[in-house]
Design a protein around this motif. Structure first.
Motif, PDB file in Angstrom:
ATOM      1  N   PHE B 350       0.813  -1.232   0.000  1.00 30.18           N
ATOM      2  CA  PHE B 350       0.000   0.000   0.000  1.00 30.18           C
ATOM      3  C   PHE B 350       0.848   1.286   0.000  1.00 30.18           C
ATOM      4  O   PHE B 350       0.567   2.223  -0.731  1.00 30.18           O
ATOM      5  N   VAL B 351       1.873   1.293   0.864  1.00 32.11           N
ATOM      6  CA  VAL B 351       2.570   2.559   1.131  1.00 32.11           C
ATOM      7  C   VAL B 351       3.478   2.927  -0.044  1.00 32.11           C
ATOM      8  O   VAL B 351       4.280   2.120  -0.501  1.00 32.11           O
ATOM      9  N   GLY B 352       3.317   4.132  -0.515  1.00 28.25           N
ATOM     10  CA  GLY B 352       4.174   4.645  -1.591  1.00 28.25           C
ATOM     11  C   GLY B 352       3.729   4.230  -2.983  1.00 28.25           C
ATOM     12  O   GLY B 352       4.273   4.706  -3.978  1.00 28.25           O
ATOM     13  N   THR B 353       2.744   3.358  -3.067  1.00 29.78           N
ATOM     14  CA  THR B 353       2.305   2.849  -4.373  1.00 29.78           C
ATOM     15  C   THR B 353       1.301   3.808  -5.015  1.00 29.78           C
ATOM     16  O   THR B 353       0.388   4.288  -4.345  1.00 29.78           O
ATOM     17  N   GLY B 354       1.504   4.062  -6.315  1.00 29.10           N
ATOM     18  CA  GLY B 354       0.538   4.873  -7.061  1.00 29.10           C
ATOM     19  C   GLY B 354       0.359   6.253  -6.484  1.00 29.10           C
ATOM     20  O   GLY B 354      -0.776   6.728  -6.321  1.00 29.10           O
ATOM     21  N   ARG B 355       1.456   6.938  -6.195  1.00 32.12           N
ATOM     22  CA  ARG B 355       1.365   8.213  -5.483  1.00 32.12           C
ATOM     23  C   ARG B 355       0.986   9.369  -6.410  1.00 32.12           C
ATOM     24  O   ARG B 355       1.559   9.520  -7.488  1.00 32.12           O
ATOM     25  N   ILE B 356       0.023  10.167  -5.993  1.00 30.51           N
ATOM     26  CA  ILE B 356      -0.296  11.438  -6.656  1.00 30.51           C
ATOM     27  C   ILE B 356      -0.047  12.530  -5.623  1.00 30.51           C
ATOM     28  O   ILE B 356      -0.743  12.605  -4.613  1.00 30.51           O
ATOM     29  N   THR B 357       0.986  13.338  -5.873  1.00 28.01           N
ATOM     30  CA  THR B 357       1.305  14.404  -4.910  1.00 28.01           C
ATOM     31  C   THR B 357       0.205  15.464  -4.929  1.00 28.01           C
ATOM     32  O   THR B 357      -0.565  15.568  -5.887  1.00 28.01           O
ATOM     33  N   SER B 358       0.167  16.270  -3.887  1.00 26.31           N
ATOM     34  CA  SER B 358      -0.841  17.335  -3.815  1.00 26.31           C
ATOM     35  C   SER B 358      -0.692  18.291  -4.992  1.00 26.31           C
ATOM     36  O   SER B 358      -1.686  18.746  -5.567  1.00 26.31           O
ATOM     37  N   ALA B 359       0.566  18.581  -5.368  1.00 27.74           N
ATOM     38  CA  ALA B 359       0.802  19.519  -6.468  1.00 27.74           C
ATOM     39  C   ALA B 359       0.226  18.968  -7.767  1.00 27.74           C
ATOM     40  O   ALA B 359      -0.426  19.688  -8.523  1.00 27.74           O
ATOM     41  N   LEU B 360       0.444  17.668  -8.011  1.00 27.52           N
ATOM     42  CA  LEU B 360      -0.071  17.055  -9.228  1.00 27.52           C
ATOM     43  C   LEU B 360      -1.601  16.989  -9.184  1.00 27.52           C
ATOM     44  O   LEU B 360      -2.275  17.180 -10.201  1.00 27.52           O
ATOM     45  N   ALA B 361      -2.124  16.725  -7.989  1.00 26.89           N
ATOM     46  CA  ALA B 361      -3.583  16.660  -7.834  1.00 26.89           C
ATOM     47  C   ALA B 361      -4.226  18.000  -8.180  1.00 26.89           C
ATOM     48  O   ALA B 361      -5.271  18.047  -8.828  1.00 26.89           O
ATOM     49  N   VAL B 362      -3.590  19.111  -7.773  1.00 27.20           N
ATOM     50  CA  VAL B 362      -4.096  20.447  -8.098  1.00 27.20           C
ATOM     51  C   VAL B 362      -4.045  20.651  -9.611  1.00 27.20           C
ATOM     52  O   VAL B 362      -5.022  21.055 -10.240  1.00 27.20           O
ATOM     53  N   ASP B 390     -26.359  20.661   5.940  1.00 23.64           N
ATOM     54  CA  ASP B 390     -26.107  21.926   6.625  1.00 23.64           C
ATOM     55  C   ASP B 390     -26.391  21.811   8.121  1.00 23.64           C
ATOM     56  O   ASP B 390     -25.947  22.640   8.905  1.00 23.64           O
ATOM     57  N   GLN B 391     -27.129  20.774   8.525  1.00 21.18           N
ATOM     58  CA  GLN B 391     -27.440  20.608   9.956  1.00 21.18           C
ATOM     59  C   GLN B 391     -26.635  19.490  10.607  1.00 21.18           C
ATOM     60  O   GLN B 391     -26.783  19.224  11.792  1.00 21.18           O
ATOM     61  N   LEU B 392     -25.808  18.792   9.805  1.00 19.20           N
ATOM     62  CA  LEU B 392     -25.132  17.614  10.349  1.00 19.20           C
ATOM     63  C   LEU B 392     -23.663  17.858  10.702  1.00 19.20           C
ATOM     64  O   LEU B 392     -23.065  17.104  11.460  1.00 19.20           O
ATOM     65  N   GLY B 393     -23.075  18.916  10.162  1.00 19.44           N
ATOM     66  CA  GLY B 393     -21.675  19.210  10.479  1.00 19.44           C
ATOM     67  C   GLY B 393     -20.741  18.088  10.068  1.00 19.44           C
ATOM     68  O   GLY B 393     -20.065  17.470  10.901  1.00 19.44           O
ATOM     69  N   VAL B 394     -20.678  17.821   8.760  1.00 19.94           N
ATOM     70  CA  VAL B 394     -19.838  16.725   8.261  1.00 19.94           C
ATOM     71  C   VAL B 394     -18.365  17.033   8.530  1.00 19.94           C
ATOM     72  O   VAL B 394     -17.901  18.151   8.280  1.00 19.94           O
ATOM     73  N   ARG B 395     -17.656  16.043   9.080  1.00 23.23           N
ATOM     74  CA  ARG B 395     -16.219  16.214   9.340  1.00 23.23           C
ATOM     75  C   ARG B 395     -15.448  15.755   8.115  1.00 23.23           C
ATOM     76  O   ARG B 395     -15.471  14.590   7.753  1.00 23.23           O
ATOM     77  N   ARG B 396     -14.749  16.692   7.534  1.00 21.95           N
ATOM     78  CA  ARG B 396     -13.993  16.433   6.326  1.00 21.95           C
ATOM     79  C   ARG B 396     -12.819  15.505   6.616  1.00 21.95           C
ATOM     80  O   ARG B 396     -12.132  15.656   7.621  1.00 21.95           O
ATOM     81  N   VAL B 397     -12.599  14.537   5.725  1.00 19.43           N
ATOM     82  CA  VAL B 397     -11.427  13.672   5.859  1.00 19.43           C
ATOM     83  C   VAL B 397     -10.412  14.141   4.839  1.00 19.43           C
ATOM     84  O   VAL B 397     -10.739  14.290   3.659  1.00 19.43           O
ATOM     85  N   ILE B 398      -9.201  14.422   5.288  1.00 17.21           N
ATOM     86  CA  ILE B 398      -8.201  14.860   4.320  1.00 17.21           C
ATOM     87  C   ILE B 398      -6.811  14.352   4.718  1.00 17.21           C
ATOM     88  O   ILE B 398      -6.400  14.465   5.868  1.00 17.21           O
ATOM     89  N   LEU B 399      -6.144  13.730   3.734  1.00 14.09           N
ATOM     90  CA  LEU B 399      -4.779  13.237   3.919  1.00 14.09           C
ATOM     91  C   LEU B 399      -3.938  13.765   2.772  1.00 14.09           C
ATOM     92  O   LEU B 399      -4.482  14.228   1.772  1.00 14.09           O
ATOM     93  N   THR B 400      -2.622  13.640   2.900  1.00 13.95           N
ATOM     94  CA  THR B 400      -1.787  14.249   1.863  1.00 13.95           C
ATOM     95  C   THR B 400      -0.856  13.266   1.159  1.00 13.95           C
ATOM     96  O   THR B 400      -0.284  13.616   0.128  1.00 13.95           O
ATOM     97  N   ALA B 401      -0.699  12.060   1.670  1.00 17.16           N
ATOM     98  CA  ALA B 401       0.329  11.162   1.111  1.00 17.16           C
ATOM     99  C   ALA B 401       0.025  10.793  -0.347  1.00 17.16           C
ATOM    100  O   ALA B 401       0.946  10.601  -1.144  1.00 17.16           O
ATOM    101  N   GLY B 402      -1.260  10.674  -0.708  1.00 17.26           N
ATOM    102  CA  GLY B 402      -1.600  10.472  -2.108  1.00 17.26           C
ATOM    103  C   GLY B 402      -1.308   9.086  -2.663  1.00 17.26           C
ATOM    104  O   GLY B 402      -1.388   8.879  -3.877  1.00 17.26           O
ATOM    105  N   ASP B 403      -0.965   8.130  -1.807  1.00 13.60           N
ATOM    106  CA  ASP B 403      -0.674   6.776  -2.295  1.00 13.60           C
ATOM    107  C   ASP B 403      -1.860   5.851  -2.019  1.00 13.60           C
ATOM    108  O   ASP B 403      -2.903   6.289  -1.507  1.00 13.60           O
ATOM    109  N   VAL B 404      -1.691   4.566  -2.382  1.00 13.30           N
ATOM    110  CA  VAL B 404      -2.775   3.611  -2.140  1.00 13.30           C
ATOM    111  C   VAL B 404      -3.133   3.602  -0.653  1.00 13.30           C
ATOM    112  O   VAL B 404      -4.310   3.589  -0.276  1.00 13.30           O
TER     113      VAL B 404
END
Lengths: 173, 514
Positions: B350-362, B390-404
């Motif tokens: 999983f780790v490091g495989t198929g990585r899309i960096t944040s810069a490339l994602a943008v 709007d009434q549920l307050g969804v917690r955003r999930v965000i990570l940066t590694a970009g791999d599998v």
């Protein structure tokens, strides 16, 4: 590793007897023996998506889960049409998949069976026939059994496979 | 409201989605795209309409997502010269959308990739099946299909051609790998195999029935697409469903997200050689589907969302059953997450495989779940929440590694968040009517639906005829944006990791082939 083994032991065997209708249930109970006596091995099933929305694929996946334990019945999904006895076709047949569907069917050894899975496989379903959709599967290759439903439940797909196999005048090429 | 430099008049569009509309010239279109790109806005979709029966011309529609919501731009084009400015230098995802527009409508950009996209061999080059004067059922003789893939040359380079039929039970598409040894130098995708004329088919539907077809644009995203369709239609009718109906829609949508995440988490374990993961997650998914069948009458409630509300209700006992199932499921997933985390073989794949960096994602405009694994924060449930989000307050999930590994981790976190939201919905479900009557849809403006499906934002553009039919419906799946990014994710990885990387995105074929 210990946690993996513990999880497997805790969950145990969850396989159920499929809830099938009377006619197919009779074959279900003797299925493994019958398949073995004819093929001397498991029945190979290959799937081709000929234009589906991906709904039927989800239920074919489900048929492979531990509740249904398809391999325990002597039916296994194979990676190549060359290893397949039976072809599951989903979707209306898109014109862009015509050639690939023909090639897959041609690549299967005789005898072979075809089961059209889902409402679209019968007559194009909600997508119908148009410039891009050739409609039902039997507009393209001969079909032995149809499975209605949108998407059909896993047991209905199993029932369709059994119906194709026990059909007296089953297509044998 | 004014756009900063162009001075174009921009009007809000009625409906639950945050949409502004403007009719623009080609120069303004290009300028607004440049401004939006510079302000970190993204391309949502590009599509065309044939208005020759009304005023003799075509239209290009561009939907851009910015911090205010969706900016919908309409560009009139003449029938004689239906050309529009290429924006693929600003938004790379535009390339395939522009190619599809040419195949279906004969509207084109000057230059760019000249190859067909959805047109394989089923109709000739000078036939444009989505034009209004093209009959839906005309069938053409099979053409020769010679698609010019890009060739990579050099010492030791060879090609591996895979598909359209794949080894597993998945949708069809063709992947052309150029490799040296096991290492992938380049991947080129060719899709369009399941193009079955969905957009043309919509035009034969009564407008109050179109949600059934929308649900089958991509069967795993049925709730999101049917909700987006109904949102667009309700915008046209100027009606909002009752709160109870909206809360039930959200419950169905979160359960759809959960079902897909459970399926993917199992398949990802399996693709990395850990079959036990597939067995265990498939069991949890099956339990969820069976509960759906008991409570909502279908394992996949594809027809549960209706214009004006929902077709399903929840009794008190059904509500209790769903609530009671949440804690055991949360615990089960947590146990499996621990097993995945501790499995060194799995993590090695999983780790490091198929990585899309944040810069490339943008740069490439990566969206949705895959985007949130590469530092792209977009989530409509948080950014432009419609009721009940709007009434549920969804917690955003965000990570940066970009791999599998990151895409796996986003699924684990979002599955837990979906269960938290399900609990909030079940505990706070308001009372009220399930369906409200809708007025006649407006015919002088489009309706837009915009919903965060499990893959990312899905959008539906809808126009009505005066006799209650669909004039034009364009559904957009985020896979349009993400498929080209997969071509980058595999570069430098080995061929046997492709199934794993592909599954970690799990993009829709039907949703983009239409």
């Amino acid at each position: 590793m210990f946690r993996t083994i513990k999880q497997i032991a805790r969950v145990g065997i969850i396989t159920e007897t499929a809830k099938l209708s009377g006619a197919t249930l009779k074959h279900y109970t003797t299925l493994q023996r019958d398949i073995y006596s004819v093929f001397g091995r498991a029945l190979g099933v290959r799937h081709v998506d000929a234009g589906s929305c991906n709904g039927c694929e989800l239920e074919i996946h489900a048929l492979n889960n531990a509740y249904y334990n398809l391999e325990g019945l002597g039916i296994r999904f194979v990676a190549s049409p060359r290893q397949a006895d039976l072809l599951l076709v989903t979707g209306p047949v898109s014109r862009n998949m015509l050639a690939a569907l023909h090639q897959t069917h041609d690549a299967m050894p005789e005898p072979k069976w075809v089961v059209a899975v889902g409402a679209c496989g019968i007559d194009g379903g909600i997508f119908g026939r148009n410039y891009a959709s050739a409609g039902g599967v039997d507009a393209v290759i001969p079909v032995d059994a149809w499975v209605p439903g949108c998407p059909p439940q896993p047991e209905a797909i199993l029932e369709g496979i059994l119906a194709a196999l026990v059909k007296p005048n089953a297509h044998t090429g | 409201m004014k756009q900063s430099q162009t001075g174009i008049s921009i009007q809000p569009l009625p409906g639950a989605a945050a949409v502004r509309y403007a009719c623009v010239s080609a120069t303004d279109l290009r300028k607004i795209c440049e401004e939006t790109g510079a302000a970190k806005g993204t391309l949502q979709s590009i599509w065309a309409c044939d208005e020759r029966d009304r005023d003799g011309g075509f239209r290009l529609w561009v939907a851009l997502a910015d911090s205010y919501g969706l900016l919908l731009l309409e560009l009139p084009m003449t029938a004689e010269n239906p050309e529009y400015p290429d924006v693929s230098d600003l938004f790379p995802a535009a390339v395939r959308l522009q190619r599809a527009n040419r195949d279906l409508f004969g509207v084109r950009v000057n230059g760019g990739d000249y190859r067909p996209w959805l047109r394989h061999a089923a109709w000739p080059e000078d036939v444009f099946p989505l034009r209004r004067d093209h009959p839906a059922d005309t069938v053409y003789p099979e053409e020769a299909d010679r698609y010019p893939f890009v060739r990579v040359t050099g010492e030791g380079v060879h090609e591996i051609a895979v598909g359209p039929v794949h080894a597993g039970t998945i949708e069809p598409g063709h992947f052309r790998f150029s490799v040296v040894g096991e290492k992938v130098l380049r991947l080129e995708e060719r899709l369009g195999y399941v193009h079955k004329g969905i957009e043309k088919r919509f035009e034969s539907f009564a407008i109050f029935e179109g949600q059934r077809l929308a649900a089958r644009v991509s069967g795993d995203t049925a709730v999101a697409f049917s909700w987006a369709y109904c949102m667009a239609l309700e915008g046209l009718c100027g009606t909002l469903p009752n709160q109870r109906a909206l809360w039930l829609r959200a419950l169905l949508l979160e359960r759809e997200r959960l079902a897909n995440h459970l399926g993917d988490l199992g398949a990802l374990g399996n693709d990395a050689g850990f079959a036990m993961g597939l067995v265990q997650f498939s069991r949890l998914k099956e339990d969820l589907l069976r509960t759906n069948a008991r409570i909502f009458g279908a394992r996949y409630p594809m027809d549960a969302v209706l214009p004006g509300g929902v077709a399903v209700d929840l009794s008190n006992s059904g509500r209790r059953e769903l609530l009671n199932a949440l804690t055991p499921l949360e615990n089960e997933i947590a146990v499996l997450q621990g097993i995945y985390a501790d499995h060194s073989g799995l993590q090695d794949r999983f780790v490091g495989t198929g990585r899309i960096t944040s810069a490339l994602a943008v740069q490439l405009g990566l969206q949705g779940l895959a985007g949130r694994a590469s530092g792209q924060a977009g989530d409509l449930r948080c950014d432009h929440p419609c009721a009940p989000y709007d009434q549920l307050g969804v917690r955003r999930v965000i990570l940066t590694a970009g791999d599998v590994a990151a895409r796996v981790a986003v699924r684990f976190a979002e599955a837990q968040e979906s269960m938290r939201l399900c609990r909030l919905i079940l505990e706070g479900l308001p009372s009220g009517e399930l369906l409200v009557p809708l007025q006649e849809p407006a015919i002088n403006r489009p309706g837009i639906g915009w919903v965060e499906g499990w893959r990312g934002p899905v959008m539906v553009f809808l126009q009505a005829t005066s006799d209650g039919r669909i004039r034009r419906c364009h559904p957009h799946d985020p896979s349009w944006q993400n498929w080209p990014v997969l071509e980058h994710a595999i570069i430098g990885n080995i061929v046997p990791d492709f199934p794993l990387i592909n599954k970690s995105f799990n993009l829709s074929y039907s949703g983009v082939d239409l």
